[in-house]
Motif scaffolding. Structure first.
Motif, PDB file in Angstrom:
ATOM      1  N   MET A   7     -29.015  31.505 -29.223  1.00  0.00           N
ATOM      2  CA  MET A   7     -29.107  32.730 -30.012  1.00  0.00           C
ATOM      3  C   MET A   7     -30.080  33.690 -29.328  1.00  0.00           C
ATOM      4  SD  MET A   7     -27.081  32.162 -32.542  1.00  0.00           S
ATOM      5  CE  MET A   7     -27.506  33.405 -33.756  1.00  0.00           C
ATOM      6  N   VAL A   8     -29.708  34.980 -29.299  1.00  0.00           N
ATOM      7  CA  VAL A   8     -30.520  36.006 -28.661  1.00  0.00           C
ATOM      8  C   VAL A   8     -30.704  37.167 -29.625  1.00  0.00           C
ATOM      9  CG1 VAL A   8     -30.570  37.706 -26.787  1.00  0.00           C
ATOM     10  CG2 VAL A   8     -29.696  35.427 -26.345  1.00  0.00           C
ATOM     11  N   ASN A   9     -31.906  37.695 -29.675  1.00  0.00           N
ATOM     12  CA  ASN A   9     -32.164  38.932 -30.395  1.00  0.00           C
ATOM     13  C   ASN A   9     -32.078  40.045 -29.351  1.00  0.00           C
ATOM     14  OD1 ASN A   9     -33.225  41.212 -31.586  1.00  0.00           O
ATOM     15  ND2 ASN A   9     -35.005  40.180 -32.452  1.00  0.00           N
TER      16      ASN A   9
ATOM     17  N   VAL B 183     -22.706  28.829 -25.004  1.00  0.00           N
ATOM     18  CA  VAL B 183     -22.314  30.087 -25.641  1.00  0.00           C
ATOM     19  C   VAL B 183     -23.584  30.845 -25.945  1.00  0.00           C
ATOM     20  CG1 VAL B 183     -21.216  31.149 -27.652  1.00  0.00           C
ATOM     21  CG2 VAL B 183     -20.266  29.051 -26.692  1.00  0.00           C
ATOM     22  N   ILE B 184     -23.602  32.126 -25.611  1.00  0.00           N
ATOM     23  CA  ILE B 184     -24.777  32.962 -25.902  1.00  0.00           C
ATOM     24  C   ILE B 184     -24.358  34.004 -26.924  1.00  0.00           C
ATOM     25  CG2 ILE B 184     -26.522  34.534 -24.967  1.00  0.00           C
ATOM     26  CD1 ILE B 184     -26.136  33.109 -22.260  1.00  0.00           C
TER      27      ILE B 184
ATOM     28  N   TYR C 239     -36.031  33.323 -22.767  1.00  0.00           N
ATOM     29  CA  TYR C 239     -35.962  31.964 -23.306  1.00  0.00           C
ATOM     30  C   TYR C 239     -34.638  31.319 -22.900  1.00  0.00           C
ATOM     31  CZ  TYR C 239     -35.478  28.135 -26.611  1.00  0.00           C
ATOM     32  OH  TYR C 239     -35.289  26.891 -27.158  1.00  0.00           O
ATOM     33  N   VAL C 240     -33.535  32.037 -23.070  1.00  0.00           N
ATOM     34  CA  VAL C 240     -32.216  31.495 -22.727  1.00  0.00           C
ATOM     35  C   VAL C 240     -32.133  31.229 -21.234  1.00  0.00           C
ATOM     36  CG1 VAL C 240     -29.739  31.976 -22.646  1.00  0.00           C
ATOM     37  CG2 VAL C 240     -31.060  32.569 -24.685  1.00  0.00           C
TER      38      VAL C 240
ATOM     39  N   ARG D 146     -29.794  26.693 -30.195  1.00  0.00           N
ATOM     40  CA  ARG D 146     -31.146  26.881 -29.663  1.00  0.00           C
ATOM     41  C   ARG D 146     -31.459  28.356 -29.565  1.00  0.00           C
ATOM     42  NH1 ARG D 146     -33.368  22.751 -25.645  1.00  0.00           N
ATOM     43  NH2 ARG D 146     -35.161  23.587 -26.731  1.00  0.00           N
ATOM     44  N   GLY D 147     -32.718  28.649 -29.431  1.00  0.00           N
ATOM     45  CA  GLY D 147     -33.161  30.031 -29.266  1.00  0.00           C
ATOM     46  C   GLY D 147     -34.619  30.160 -29.645  1.00  0.00           C
ATOM     47  N   LYS D 148     -35.182  31.270 -29.257  1.00  0.00           N
ATOM     48  CA  LYS D 148     -36.563  31.581 -29.599  1.00  0.00           C
ATOM     49  C   LYS D 148     -36.665  31.757 -31.118  1.00  0.00           C
ATOM     50  CE  LYS D 148     -40.017  35.048 -28.471  1.00  0.00           C
ATOM     51  NZ  LYS D 148     -39.973  36.325 -29.156  1.00  0.00           N
TER      52      LYS D 148
END
Length: 168
Positions: free
Chosen positions: A140-142, A166-167, A151-152, A34-36
């Protein structure tokens, strides 16, 4: 034309994985990513399948699923693990996948008894409980986008407490 449109959106399971699953599965594992938008979910999804990273960005229109090859060395060689990975889209769109409309138009041209009003939906997180039977979530993170962290922070509250996160 109809078969071509369907083939465009359906990937065949790797023959090695299919052969292992046909013998029976000892463990099923489901992981959701998941993620933006724009954080690399689909790129991770592609890499887990052994594909190269795509050179051009294309937003995913809907949830994608794949069974990946789990290359572990079990103590018992008769044990196998089926790993299902989902690339989750929060709000899908038809703008990326017009093939369904083309299929219906083709059926109408052929004289099929397709009539009336139809509402087509894409498979996204608003349509299905993505956490059902899930064993882990990868967010997932930018690092250059504060909204992806937010978002997370917001979405992690929806994840069942017993599920590992998990990030990346």
């Amino acid at each position: 034309k109809e078969e071509d449109a369907l083939r465009e959106n359906v990937n065949r399971m790797d023959p090695l994985i299919q052969k292992r699953i046909n013998k029976g599965v000892s463990y099923n594992l489901k992981i959701v990513i998941r993620g933006k938008r724009g954080t690399g979910k689909t790129q991770l999804f592609r890499r887990l399948q052994g594909h190269n990273i795509a050179s051009l960005y294309k937003a995913s229109a809907e949830i994608q699923c794949a069974t990946i090859n789990w290359s572990h060395r079990p103590q018992d060689p008769n044990q196998s693990v089926k790993v299902e990975v989902w690339d989750v889209v929060d709000n899908g769109s038809f703008s990326q996948s017009q093939s369904m409309k083309e299929i219906i138009d083709e059926q109408i041209r052929k004289g099929s008894s397709v009539s009336g009003n139809y509402r087509l939906n894409v498979l996204d997180a608003t349509m299905i409980d993505v956490y059902k039977n899930t064993h882990a979530v990868v967010f997932m993170v930018n690092p250059m986008d504060k909204e992806s962290y937010e978002y997370v922070e917001k979405s992690a509250k929806e994840v069942p407490l017993s599920m590992p996160i998990v990030i990346l």
